[in-house]
Design an enzyme around this catalytic site. Structure first.
Site, PDB file in Angstrom:
ATOM      1  N   CYS A  28       0.828  -1.214   0.000  1.00 37.05           N
ATOM      2  CA  CYS A  28       0.000   0.000   0.000  1.00 37.05           C
ATOM      3  C   CYS A  28       0.865   1.268   0.000  1.00 37.05           C
ATOM      4  O   CYS A  28       1.564   1.534   0.970  1.00 37.05           O
ATOM      5  CB  CYS A  28      -0.901  -0.045   1.232  1.00 37.05           C
ATOM      6  SG  CYS A  28      -1.674   1.506   1.670  1.00 37.05           S
ATOM      7  N   CYS A  31       0.196   3.656   2.873  1.00 35.78           N
ATOM      8  CA  CYS A  31       0.696   3.111   4.136  1.00 35.78           C
ATOM      9  C   CYS A  31       2.190   3.393   4.272  1.00 35.78           C
ATOM     10  O   CYS A  31       2.678   3.683   5.374  1.00 35.78           O
ATOM     11  CB  CYS A  31       0.438   1.612   4.208  1.00 35.78           C
ATOM     12  SG  CYS A  31      -1.316   1.174   4.052  1.00 35.78           S
TER      13      CYS A  31
END
Length: 103
Positions: A28, A31
């Site tokens: 991600c 993230c």
């Protein structure tokens, strides 16, 4: 940051006095953006235990908790949900601090 390894562990950890679960994944990009300042947040908010939950390993848990975007945060105290910062949007350090301060 502790990493969640089982659903049983999730049930135990959420019953602590203060726990914040970070739902994330290695792939991600949003993230990855928050990773550099996570240790600072853990130090600043030391009264909370931070637990990393790999979305891919715990997809059923994420579904049960209505987590359809990452990174997302859910805070618990003694088994009760205190608050959640759940969305598919990128999160800033300031937004995460604001969320934790609101608990």
């Amino acid at each position: 940051m502790k990493k969640l390894t089982s659903l049983e562990q999730f049930d135990v950890l959420k019953k602590q006095e203060r726990a914040i679960f970070l739902f994330s994944a290695d792939w991600c990009p949003d993230c990855k953006v928050i990773e550099p300042f996570l240790p600072e947040l853990e130090t600043k908010f030391a009264e909370y235990e931070f637990i990393y939950v790999d979305r891919d390993e715990f997809i059923d848990l994420c579904s049960q908790l209505d987590i359809f975007g990452i990174p997302s945060f859910i805070a618990y105290s003694e088994g009760r949900e205190l608050g959640r910062f759940v969305s598919k949007n990128r999160k800033t350090k300031e937004e995460i601090e604001e969320f934790i301060n609101s608990l």
